[in-house]
Enzyme design. Sequence first.
Site, PDB file in Angstrom:
ATOM      1  N   GLU A 136       0.833  -1.211   0.000  1.00 41.40           N
ATOM      2  CA  GLU A 136       0.000   0.000   0.000  1.00 41.40           C
ATOM      3  C   GLU A 136       0.862   1.253   0.000  1.00 41.40           C
ATOM      4  O   GLU A 136       0.564   2.230  -0.703  1.00 41.40           O
ATOM      5  CB  GLU A 136      -0.985  -0.044   1.175  1.00 41.40           C
ATOM      6  CG  GLU A 136      -2.096  -1.037   0.856  1.00 41.40           C
ATOM      7  CD  GLU A 136      -3.090  -1.309   1.984  1.00 41.40           C
ATOM      8  OE1 GLU A 136      -4.092  -1.992   1.702  1.00 41.40           O
ATOM      9  OE2 GLU A 136      -2.853  -0.863   3.121  1.00 41.40           O
ATOM     10  N   THR A 190       7.224   9.266 -17.107  1.00 38.74           N
ATOM     11  CA  THR A 190       5.853   8.755 -16.921  1.00 38.74           C
ATOM     12  C   THR A 190       4.856   9.911 -16.826  1.00 38.74           C
ATOM     13  O   THR A 190       3.742   9.850 -17.350  1.00 38.74           O
ATOM     14  CB  THR A 190       5.790   7.873 -15.653  1.00 38.74           C
ATOM     15  OG1 THR A 190       6.701   6.789 -15.837  1.00 38.74           O
ATOM     16  CG2 THR A 190       4.409   7.311 -15.426  1.00 38.74           C
TER      17      THR A 190
HETATM   18  N1  HSE Z   1       0.321   2.089 -15.524  1.00 39.25           N
HETATM   19  C1  HSE Z   1       1.310   3.123 -15.601  1.00 39.25           C
HETATM   20  C2  HSE Z   1       1.078   3.938 -16.848  1.00 39.25           C
HETATM   21  C3  HSE Z   1       2.671   2.517 -15.622  1.00 39.25           C
HETATM   22  O1  HSE Z   1       0.838   3.354 -17.888  1.00 39.25           O
HETATM   23  O2  HSE Z   1       1.144   5.169 -16.772  1.00 39.25           O
HETATM   24  C4  HSE Z   1       3.757   3.549 -15.580  1.00 39.25           C
HETATM   25  O3  HSE Z   1       4.971   2.884 -15.473  1.00 39.25           O
END
Ligand code: HSE
Length: 335
Positions: A136, A190
């Site tokens: 978590e 990201t």
């Molecule tokens: N699920 C996330 C995304 C992963 O696709 O933004 C980022 O590493």
Amino acid sequence: MSSVSGGNGPEAGKAGSKVYVKVPASTANLGPGFDSLGLALSLYAWIEMEIADRTEIRLYGDQMNGVPVDKTNLIYRVAQKVFERAGVSHPELSIGMYSEIPLARGLGSSASAIVGALVAANALTGGKLSQRELFEMASALENHPDNVGASLFGGLTVAFWDGERAEHIRVVPDERLEALVAIPRFELETKRARGILPAQVPLKDAVFNVGHASVLVAAFCTGRYDMIRHAMKDALHQPYRASLIPGMSDILERATDHGALGVALSGAGPTLLALVDAKSGRKAELERFLLDTLSRHGIEADTMWLAPSAEGATVLTHFDPSVTLMENVKGEVRA
Ligand code: HSE
């Protein structure tokens, strides 16, 4: 057929001693499982951590260029969160890290650092926090549970996190499955790759993903790898991210014609991930196809063949505290 379990946890080390943790890289989403599916891969980071008189952070390897070595370091900060939660105080730490996982390429480098720090710091407390608490905390730090779940528990981690509660089931893919990653030689944060996504999506796209992600998980659980090519399709994030990764759309459309079981953007990218039958006679053809397609779009890339890592973050007890981290890691790293 794959095996399924509720998770395996690293054992707690003794408080006060130097601890070593090995953490796998991860690929998230696997196409439709946006923020839910993560697969641990056989590319690793190693972290050593010890309570010290003065904080010292040593980072080894090219992947570490530009990463801070003061108390703003992510590993240091995450370790302090563990101590705070465990009700102990260890403000000075000696930390070492070596990582094979390229930064900002969609292979879970930040998740591996977070998970490594959580598990190492928890081991230093004698294991005061549970695996659930670590999961978590990791999900809250990353804002999604997919990469951190795979790095913590290993295998294919199917997870949700609702902002408070995180739950997962680990599925261990059988040895037939291999992963080919094509890693473009550019970084993609990201934050940027999430920033391009719409705040709202049409119901039909949400339904598309629920169906595809569900069948994909069932395909892993039952060994129906013939189904992966259909089930790995996505409508929630890949179409929007395609503009950030030249060549990606061609690869998603055609990799299965060149021997892939299925293909997806790895996490938020820019790496592309193809799942492959380990016994396939078309591996060289697929590798050529990925590299040539990216190259035609002006993108240089490197490929790597990886296996799913059944194990998640592991406290290592065989490392020798009287020699350096790199000496300990030597012999374990990829040639
Ligand atoms: N699920 C996330 C995304 C992963 O696709 O933004 C980022 O590493």
